[in-house]
Write a protein that holds these residues in place. Structure first.
Motif, PDB file in Angstrom:
ATOM      1  N   GLU A   8     -24.987 -22.132  86.541  1.00 46.81           N
ATOM      2  CA  GLU A   8     -26.354 -23.119  86.103  1.00 46.81           C
ATOM      3  C   GLU A   8     -25.837 -24.702  86.645  1.00 46.81           C
ATOM      4  O   GLU A   8     -25.873 -25.520  86.505  1.00 46.81           O
ATOM      5  CB  GLU A   8     -26.350 -23.334  84.466  1.00 46.81           C
ATOM      6  CG  GLU A   8     -27.723 -23.834  83.895  1.00 46.81           C
ATOM      7  CD  GLU A   8     -29.055 -23.200  84.421  1.00 46.81           C
ATOM      8  OE1 GLU A   8     -29.269 -21.352  84.067  1.00 46.81           O
ATOM      9  OE2 GLU A   8     -29.439 -23.653  85.170  1.00 46.81           O
ATOM     10  N   PRO A   9     -27.057 -24.615  88.144  1.00 48.73           N
ATOM     11  CA  PRO A   9     -27.190 -26.106  88.550  1.00 48.73           C
ATOM     12  C   PRO A   9     -27.143 -26.965  87.565  1.00 48.73           C
ATOM     13  O   PRO A   9     -27.531 -27.721  86.510  1.00 48.73           O
ATOM     14  CB  PRO A   9     -28.498 -26.492  88.656  1.00 48.73           C
ATOM     15  CG  PRO A   9     -28.793 -24.537  89.377  1.00 48.73           C
ATOM     16  CD  PRO A   9     -28.712 -23.542  87.690  1.00 48.73           C
ATOM     17  N   GLY A  10     -25.975 -28.048  87.654  1.00 52.94           N
ATOM     18  CA  GLY A  10     -26.031 -29.546  86.983  1.00 52.94           C
ATOM     19  C   GLY A  10     -24.994 -28.691  85.606  1.00 52.94           C
ATOM     20  O   GLY A  10     -24.680 -29.833  85.127  1.00 52.94           O
ATOM     21  N   THR A  11     -23.910 -27.730  86.287  1.00 54.09           N
ATOM     22  CA  THR A  11     -22.956 -27.642  84.458  1.00 54.09           C
ATOM     23  C   THR A  11     -21.603 -27.258  85.743  1.00 54.09           C
ATOM     24  O   THR A  11     -21.562 -26.967  86.958  1.00 54.09           O
ATOM     25  CB  THR A  11     -23.126 -26.455  84.322  1.00 54.09           C
ATOM     26  OG1 THR A  11     -24.753 -26.104  84.091  1.00 54.09           O
ATOM     27  CG2 THR A  11     -22.445 -25.869  83.320  1.00 54.09           C
ATOM     28  N   PHE A  12     -20.606 -28.516  84.869  1.00 48.23           N
ATOM     29  CA  PHE A  12     -19.271 -28.455  85.716  1.00 48.23           C
ATOM     30  C   PHE A  12     -18.550 -28.405  84.738  1.00 48.23           C
ATOM     31  O   PHE A  12     -17.151 -28.901  85.010  1.00 48.23           O
ATOM     32  CB  PHE A  12     -19.478 -29.610  86.480  1.00 48.23           C
ATOM     33  CG  PHE A  12     -20.018 -30.851  86.571  1.00 48.23           C
ATOM     34  CD1 PHE A  12     -21.350 -31.460  86.597  1.00 48.23           C
ATOM     35  CD2 PHE A  12     -19.020 -31.655  85.783  1.00 48.23           C
ATOM     36  CE1 PHE A  12     -21.547 -32.693  86.155  1.00 48.23           C
ATOM     37  CE2 PHE A  12     -19.433 -32.984  85.447  1.00 48.23           C
ATOM     38  CZ  PHE A  12     -20.523 -33.257  85.657  1.00 48.23           C
TER      39      PHE A  12
ATOM     40  N   LEU B 161     -22.751 -34.960  82.831  1.00 42.90           N
ATOM     41  CA  LEU B 161     -24.055 -35.567  83.069  1.00 42.90           C
ATOM     42  C   LEU B 161     -24.590 -35.828  85.270  1.00 42.90           C
ATOM     43  O   LEU B 161     -22.933 -36.134  85.280  1.00 42.90           O
ATOM     44  CB  LEU B 161     -23.654 -36.901  82.613  1.00 42.90           C
ATOM     45  CG  LEU B 161     -25.256 -37.623  82.250  1.00 42.90           C
ATOM     46  CD1 LEU B 161     -26.463 -37.197  82.157  1.00 42.90           C
ATOM     47  CD2 LEU B 161     -25.090 -38.987  81.863  1.00 42.90           C
ATOM     48  N   SER B 162     -25.807 -36.146  85.093  1.00 45.27           N
ATOM     49  CA  SER B 162     -25.411 -36.017  86.572  1.00 45.27           C
ATOM     50  C   SER B 162     -26.624 -36.722  87.084  1.00 45.27           C
ATOM     51  O   SER B 162     -27.784 -36.799  86.400  1.00 45.27           O
ATOM     52  CB  SER B 162     -25.303 -34.729  87.662  1.00 45.27           C
ATOM     53  OG  SER B 162     -26.438 -33.560  87.162  1.00 45.27           O
TER      54      SER B 162
ATOM     55  N   ILE C 254     -31.307 -26.253  84.568  1.00 46.21           N
ATOM     56  CA  ILE C 254     -32.185 -25.894  84.783  1.00 46.21           C
ATOM     57  C   ILE C 254     -32.790 -25.370  84.365  1.00 46.21           C
ATOM     58  O   ILE C 254     -35.045 -24.944  83.981  1.00 46.21           O
ATOM     59  CB  ILE C 254     -32.331 -25.801  86.828  1.00 46.21           C
ATOM     60  CG1 ILE C 254     -32.131 -24.709  87.119  1.00 46.21           C
ATOM     61  CG2 ILE C 254     -31.957 -27.719  86.979  1.00 46.21           C
ATOM     62  CD1 ILE C 254     -32.543 -24.832  88.497  1.00 46.21           C
TER      63      ILE C 254
ATOM     64  N   ILE D  12     -29.790 -33.182  83.593  1.00 47.04           N
ATOM     65  CA  ILE D  12     -29.636 -34.042  85.099  1.00 47.04           C
ATOM     66  C   ILE D  12     -30.515 -34.911  85.040  1.00 47.04           C
ATOM     67  O   ILE D  12     -32.266 -34.955  84.391  1.00 47.04           O
ATOM     68  CB  ILE D  12     -29.832 -33.010  86.162  1.00 47.04           C
ATOM     69  CG1 ILE D  12     -28.930 -31.470  85.817  1.00 47.04           C
ATOM     70  CG2 ILE D  12     -30.293 -33.929  87.685  1.00 47.04           C
ATOM     71  CD1 ILE D  12     -29.540 -30.637  86.908  1.00 47.04           C
TER      72      ILE D  12
ATOM     73  N   SER E 192     -28.639 -27.891  96.141  1.00 41.42           N
ATOM     74  CA  SER E 192     -29.748 -27.329  93.702  1.00 41.42           C
ATOM     75  C   SER E 192     -29.560 -28.663  93.432  1.00 41.42           C
ATOM     76  O   SER E 192     -29.161 -29.702  94.506  1.00 41.42           O
ATOM     77  CB  SER E 192     -28.345 -26.725  93.017  1.00 41.42           C
ATOM     78  OG  SER E 192     -28.256 -25.481  93.383  1.00 41.42           O
TER      79      SER E 192
ATOM     80  N   SER F 136     -28.755 -31.442  91.426  1.00 35.91           N
ATOM     81  CA  SER F 136     -27.452 -32.519  91.182  1.00 35.91           C
ATOM     82  C   SER F 136     -27.726 -33.016  92.707  1.00 35.91           C
ATOM     83  O   SER F 136     -28.295 -34.399  92.786  1.00 35.91           O
ATOM     84  CB  SER F 136     -27.061 -33.129  90.571  1.00 35.91           C
ATOM     85  OG  SER F 136     -27.772 -31.916  88.792  1.00 35.91           O
TER      86      SER F 136
ATOM     87  N   CYS G 270     -25.646 -24.287  93.597  1.00 38.62           N
ATOM     88  CA  CYS G 270     -24.700 -25.642  92.658  1.00 38.62           C
ATOM     89  C   CYS G 270     -22.986 -24.820  92.853  1.00 38.62           C
ATOM     90  O   CYS G 270     -23.156 -24.463  92.135  1.00 38.62           O
ATOM     91  CB  CYS G 270     -25.204 -25.676  91.556  1.00 38.62           C
ATOM     92  SG  CYS G 270     -24.165 -26.501  90.460  1.00 38.62           S
TER      93      CYS G 270
ATOM     94  N   GLY H  13     -21.217 -27.484  91.249  1.00 39.82           N
ATOM     95  CA  GLY H  13     -20.564 -27.650  89.910  1.00 39.82           C
ATOM     96  C   GLY H  13     -19.614 -28.392  90.129  1.00 39.82           C
ATOM     97  O   GLY H  13     -18.787 -29.084  90.073  1.00 39.82           O
TER      98      GLY H  13
ATOM     99  N   CYS I 119     -21.907 -31.522  90.453  1.00 35.92           N
ATOM    100  CA  CYS I 119     -22.355 -32.338  90.315  1.00 35.92           C
ATOM    101  C   CYS I 119     -22.227 -33.653  89.819  1.00 35.92           C
ATOM    102  O   CYS I 119     -23.183 -34.641  90.074  1.00 35.92           O
ATOM    103  CB  CYS I 119     -23.319 -32.504  89.441  1.00 35.92           C
ATOM    104  SG  CYS I 119     -23.506 -30.162  89.210  1.00 35.92           S
ATOM    105  N   GLU I 120     -21.111 -34.179  89.289  1.00 32.76           N
ATOM    106  CA  GLU I 120     -21.012 -35.496  88.889  1.00 32.76           C
ATOM    107  C   GLU I 120     -20.446 -36.629  90.070  1.00 32.76           C
ATOM    108  O   GLU I 120     -20.514 -37.898  90.202  1.00 32.76           O
ATOM    109  CB  GLU I 120     -19.726 -36.060  87.731  1.00 32.76           C
ATOM    110  CG  GLU I 120     -18.445 -35.290  88.246  1.00 32.76           C
ATOM    111  CD  GLU I 120     -17.805 -33.757  88.228  1.00 32.76           C
ATOM    112  OE1 GLU I 120     -18.516 -33.146  88.359  1.00 32.76           O
ATOM    113  OE2 GLU I 120     -16.867 -33.925  88.197  1.00 32.76           O
TER     114      GLU I 120
END
Lengths: 443, 560, 157
Positions: A87-91, A253-254, A296, A329, C86, C88, C125, C127, C129-130
């Motif tokens: 999922e875009p933004g997830t890490f 958080l990005s 997203i 995001i 993506s 971010s 993405c 993963g 993103c940071e």
């Protein structure tokens, strides 16, 4: 606000944190030992009592999901761990796997004991090479130390954990898409019923759980259900359907933020607190235009909705799909929402598995419409058409097999409803903000 | 009996029946449109065309409807289920689904084979929005004529229902078809170099709801609204698949399988589907022929029929024990009966025998498995016995002479000079009478051959009667399992060729028209084993003749 | 000339014990072949199918779904570099980075440089993103990649 003492991220950043030696020195595998001395049903009760809700995006109460397995089934029962995190933004799963894999493995072992499973498969997205190496090493360490294998910690319980790498497809994060992919087929999600707990992997009862959920299980067994329930937002006593938002959550958080990263906080922190108190605010002195609350798929919070608590109930109350993966995001006020929405739609049309008609055709159509708008050839009625298409697809209206289309539709719905003046202005200006950069990566 | 409510109309279903919403609605004559669902294939519920509202009617009469739509194909009905197919919500979903399916669909109707029998056309007309709002260019996909020797694919017409892929995996088991890519750029394809050429391949063309998969044999040949269809039975093996014969102006264009749960189910094999070309071969006998000393002396029915009658009567009257008749396993029950009856009425000493029965290989069971192991559940069989009515002809011959002689015995008698007269009724277009047999026919004083194709045997005969192909006849075939099914005259033969039933009816002294149903009833009255045919009309699925069924009918026919 | 080496066949067979169905070894087998040969040939698909008791079309069906696997006409270079596009990363210049690299190395996304060293692709993405914008270089993720740093990374390959 009082600093929250990390639990899930407690060991991240410490020297040699992924190793078994440091994990055991820090008290690791005590929870598993405790769980093995309990009956499987008692372990399920503890997890149920903790109020733990799945961290993968759907937020289903984990202990309750475990009770859906058929009683007295001859087996095998499988545990599939969803490490597909796309999922875009997830890490957050990535960080847990890379820096504290044993925390996860312990949770997996506890869960397998609870659901009477002797085989667990970790479905890991291919792009997470470092996670693969860390987990692979940790699993080998466990086998060598007798924590996995034919006699887990001398208890007589048999458990094998296998790593299974994916191949870069977002839909493998959908639980039945994951199952189909693991079985070696194209990842077309299955129709439900039957649900995986009844008929899942290889047509046997299967529980699918997220990585972060597994880590939570470890700490719940260590510190108790009451401890977990003391964190977060309690359920509304007047609403029997509210399962509460308990426990610590990893927030990613990005985007346009000074201090992007993964923050462990009690469920219920607001977007504003996360951005200002932890994220250091928006770079360049700019202000927030919109915030993605949980990946997203969940849509957008507008600038006036930043005090929304990011728990399982909050985002839904302001028209978002839900908390999702709690991947936040931040989008600043110099960014066009039309460009943002195009990026989201392009993602979903690229990732749509193509099985069912509304998603296959609808996601591609929405992307084409937005591209046309961004070419300076949009019309106001395109906005209503986009809303109509978005409203016609998803498991919520019942028109698709899985929730990818709900995720594809929600950013469209939120963006056009909450930022309509911006979209109308863009259209009327007939300008194009397609950059040569994007033409290069056009799908 | 469980009751299901389809749009407020109550429908009773069987206590042990397991139906989905589409099937329950069919009982109420209500159509729920669908593409990917097929009763013989697994349920995937991916086309989303069959979305309906479902609910429960409680004993107190109140109805609780589910808040969202459900695919009718994957939702089972039980006592009290309410299915709504005509609410605004359902109609809006249908309009949306059709708009999506037509979004990238090429405007090919004027050149597409499927026009006139296309589910996309039909459902768009009945349930569609009536216009598309796409302003962008359509996604294009290349045509693929390499899919199979008999199959070509117009890829951009495909609506990704995956019936074809599921067919090759679940029914034929040969797994040639696949989906490639992901999302809106998905296509049907084969593994390069391994085309879909299994013996059941043609079925995917029937299964395709649109004009994506087309039959190369039928491509661009005829618009379907000019075709006249008749139900019949494929003659190519003893499975006896129920089929439909589509023709125009007496030209046969195609055969398609017809559902028959008592015969073969839903499908047919390619041998039968494409094996009818001989019907329009130039080897077809177009008129009767009478020969004397090798020269043709007459070629009209008016001259030849009386001549044959008196020649046969004379031969049987003189030396009946040296007269024999050979009846093809491709002849109908009625034809076998008429010929046998006519000859045996003249003398009990006439010998009746079965014509050559072609056995090719072994029974071919489907689905195939990758390892070659036999299927755990057989879904289709192509039988080795390449004849549609050996059982029926055998039952007739046993009635008339107690035993059924094989063709080899006649050939032996002929070789030993034990025969003076021989009536060969052949209807098998692929039967061959070997050179020795043909040469031995020189020993005969009288050779009458009733056939549809010219051959060395017909060249040898004093009288050649130009018979019909199976598609030109009314009659009855009995398959491997004792199922008696009607075949129906769908087209006229070439020139002066006549259906064999008519030839034999007139030869044996019948007046007026040959009517198969009437002969059937006569046979049912006379021959115990054919008693279940007493009504004359065999219905859509045929009538079983095996002993259980016969016993039931016999009970029903007992005088009260 | 068989496509799979004997070692590969043994490794594939050794995975059978992990799953109740041989078909589950499809993805691991495809990865094994592509890692070694930089593509999965039709012959390799056939041999995998035979080992796994599947039809070649079934293996090919799975392979083409993922877009990760290349056929012989589109083999990968020695190294595979993905640039995330993506949200971010796009917000922090990911798409500009990809465009810049494509221009510098004269390739379109998906293509391989003339010297066969690098295949440049866009990714969804990753993963990381940071650390946007980010690259995935073979099996290692690089975060906070500026244009200069990206060029430096690629030049070392």
């Amino acid at each position: 606000m009082a600093a929250f003492e990390p639990v899930l991220l407690a060991r991240v950043g410490k020297p040699d944190s992924p190793s078994l030696a440091t994990y055991q020195r820090d008290g690791g595998y005590a929870a598993l030992k405790k769980a093995l001395a309990m009956s499987p049903d008692d372990v399920i009760t503890v997890v149920k009592d903790s109020g733990l809700r799945g961290r993968g995006g759907a937020g289903f109460p984990t202990g309750v999901k475990w009770t859906f397995l058929p009683k007295g089934h001859p087996g095998p029962i499988y545990l599939a761990i969803n490490a597909d995190e796309s999922e875009p933004g997830t890490f957050n799963n990535r960080i847990l796997m890379e820096d504290d894999p044993h925390q996860i493995l312990e949770g997996i072992a506890i869960s397998c004991h609870a659901i009477k499973s002797n085989t667990a498969y970790i479905y890991l997205r291919y792009e997470y090479g470092k996670s693969y190496r860390a987990l692979d090493k940790a699993i080998q360490e466990c086998y060598a130390a007798g924590i996995l294998g034919n006699n887990v910690m001398g208890s007589g319980f048999k458990l094998d954990v296998y790593l299974h790498r994916g191949a870069a497809a977002y839909i493998c994060g959908e639980e039945t898409g994951l199952i189909e992919s693991l079985e070696g087929k194209r990842a077309w999600p299955r129709i439900k019923p039957p649900f995986p707990a009844i008929e899942g992997l290889f047509r046997k009862p299967t529980i699918v759980n997220n990585i972060e959920t597994m880590a939570c299980v470890t700490h719940i067994l260590n510190r108790g259900a009451a401890w977990f329930k003391s964190i977060g937002v309690p359920a509304d006593p007047n609403n029997p359907r509210d399962a509460g938002s308990y426990g610590p959550k990893l927030y990613c958080l990005s985007g346009h933020i000074n201090k992007p990263g993964c923050y462990e906080l009690p469920l219920g922190i607001t977007a504003r607190q996360l951005i200002e108190e932890y994220g250091g605010g928006v770079p360049g002195g700019r202000s927030v235009k919109a915030v993605v609350p949980g990946g997203i798929s969940m849509g957008f919070l507008s600038a006036s909705e930043l005090d929304t608590p990011l728990d399982f109930n909050g985002p839904g109350k302001v028209g978002c799909l839900g908390l999702g993966t709690a991947a936040v995001i931040v989008i600043d006020d110099a960014t066009s929402m039309v460009d943002v929405l195009y990026n989201c739609c392009r993602f979903f049309s690229h990732e749509s598995c193509g099985q069912c008609t509304p998603c296959r055709e609808g996601t591609a159509w929405m992307t084409k419409i937005l591209h046309r708008i961004r070419s300076g050839q949009g019309q106001i009625r395109d906005l209503d058409l986009l809303l109509e298409v978005a409203n016609s697809m998803g498991i919520i209206p019942g028109t698709t097999i899985c929730g990818l289309s709900d995720g594809a539709a929600w950013p469209v719905k939120n963006a056009i409803k909450k930022f309509r003046p911006e979209f109308e202005e863009y259209i009327q200006s007939k300008r194009s903000t397609i950059t040569p950069a994007e033409l290069v990566s056009a799908h | 009996m469980p009751t299901v409510f389809i749009n407020d109309k109550p429908v009773e279903i069987g206590a042990h029946e397991r139906l989905n919403c589409i099937q329950a609605a069919q009982r109420a004559d209500v159509e729920i449109p669908s593409y990917c669902w097929h009763p013989a294939l697994s349920v995937v519920a991916s086309c989303r065309m069959c979305l309906v509202e479902v609910g429960d009617k409680k004993p107190d009469g109140s109805v609780a409807m589910q808040p969202k739509l459900f695919p009718g194909c994957q939702t089972p009905v039980k006592d009290g289920t309410v299915v709504i197919t005509n609410s605004q919500k359902v109609k809006d979903a249908q309009k949306a689904t059709l708009e999506y399916l037509l979004l990238n669909h090429p405007l090919d109707c004027p050149v597409c084979d499927q026009a006139g029998e296309c589910y996309l056309q039909d459902y768009s007309y009945k349930y569609g929005r009536g216009y598309s709002r796409l302003q962008e260019p359509k996604t294009l996909k290349p045509d693929k004529d390499y899919i199979g020797d008999q199959i070509t694919l117009f890829t951009d017409r495909c609506i990704m229902c995956t019936r074809c892929v599921r067919f090759t995996r679940e029914i034929s088991g040969t797994g040639e078809l696949q989906v490639i890519n992901r999302g809106s750029v998905e296509e049907i394809d084969i593994f390069p170099g391994e085309p879909c050429n299994n013996k059941l391949a043609g079925n995917v063309v029937d299964l395709c709801p649109v004009g994506a998969l087309c039959s190369k044999d039928f491509l661009y040949k005829q618009r379907v609204w000019w075709l006249k269809s008749k139900p019949s039975v494929c003659p190519d093996c003893s499975t006896g698949c129920s089929i439909t014969v589509d023709q125009n102006n007496d030209e046969l264009f195609r055969l398609k399988p017809r559902f028959n749960p008592q015969a073969q189910g839903h499908f047919m094999c390619d041998d039968g589907r494409f094996g009818w070309k001989y019907i329009h071969s130039d080897r077809r006998l177009k008129s009767p022929v009478a020969r004397k000393d090798g020269l043709v002396t007459a070629n009209t029915w008016e001259q030849i029929l009386p001549a044959v009658r008196s020649a046969v009567e004379r031969a049987v009257g003189t030396t009946p024990a040296r007269f024999a008749a050979v009846i093809s396993p491709w002849s109908t029950v009625e034809e076998a009966y008429l010929l046998s009856n006519w000859l045996k009425r003249q003398s009990e000493q006439v010998t009746l025998a079965m014509g050559p029965v072609r056995i090719v290989g072994e029974d071919d069971h489907y689905p195939k498995t990758v390892t070659g192991a036999p299927p755990s559940q057989v879904k289709f069989t192509i039988r080795a016995e390449k004849a549609p009515n050996r059982r029926g002809v055998e039952m007739v011959l046993r009635h008339f002479q107690g035993a059924c002689l094989g063709f080899d015995e006649i050939a032996k008698k002929l070789a030993n000079g034990e025969l003076d007269g021989l009536y060969v009724m052949n209807a098998d277009p692929r039967a061959t009478f070997d050179d020795a047999f043909v040469a031995n026919c020189a020993k005969l004083k009288l050779l009458v051959v009733e056939d549809l194709l010219s051959s060395p045997l017909t060249e040898r005969a004093q009288y050649v009667l130009a018979g019909g192909a199976w598609a030109e006849k009314d009659g009855t075939f009995v398959n491997h399992n004792g199922l008696a099914q009607p075949i129906v005259r769908a087209l006229r033969g070439p020139g002066d060729a006549r259906p064999d039933g008519r030839i034999l009816w007139e030869l044996s002294g019948g007046t007026g028209l040959f009517r198969a149903a009437m002969i059937r009833q006569q046979i049912a009255n006379e021959i115990h084993s054919f008693a279940p045919l007493i009504l004359g009309d065999l219905g859509d699925y045929g009538v079983s003749l095996n002993s259980a069924a016969a016993a039931v009918v016999e009970k029903q026919l007992q005088p009260v | 000339m068989p496509a799979l080496t004997e070692t590969m066949r043994e490794r594939i067979k050794s995975l059978f014990a992990r799953y109740p169905s041989k078909q589950a070894v499809t993805l691991p087998a495809l990865h094994m072949v592509q890692d070694e040969f930089r593509c999965v040939s039709l012959e390799a698909v056939k041999e995998i199918a035979e080992l796994l008791e599947l039809h070649p079309a079934e293996v090919h069906d799975t392979m083409s779904f993922y877009g990760f696997f290349r056929d012989e006409q589109h083999r990968l270079g020695q190294h595979r570099v993905w640039v995330c596009r993506s949200l971010s990363c796009a917000l922090r210049g990911g798409e500009k980075l990809l465009a810049h690299l494509c221009e510098k190395y004269h390739v379109q996304p998906g293509d391989t440089t003339d010297d066969g060293k690098v295949t440049l692709e866009f990714a969804e993405c990753l993963g990381a993103c940071e650390g946007a914008p980010c690259l995935l270089v073979d099996d290692h993720c690089e975060m906070n990649v500026s244009t200069e740093r990206a060029e430096s990374i690629l030049s070392k390959l």
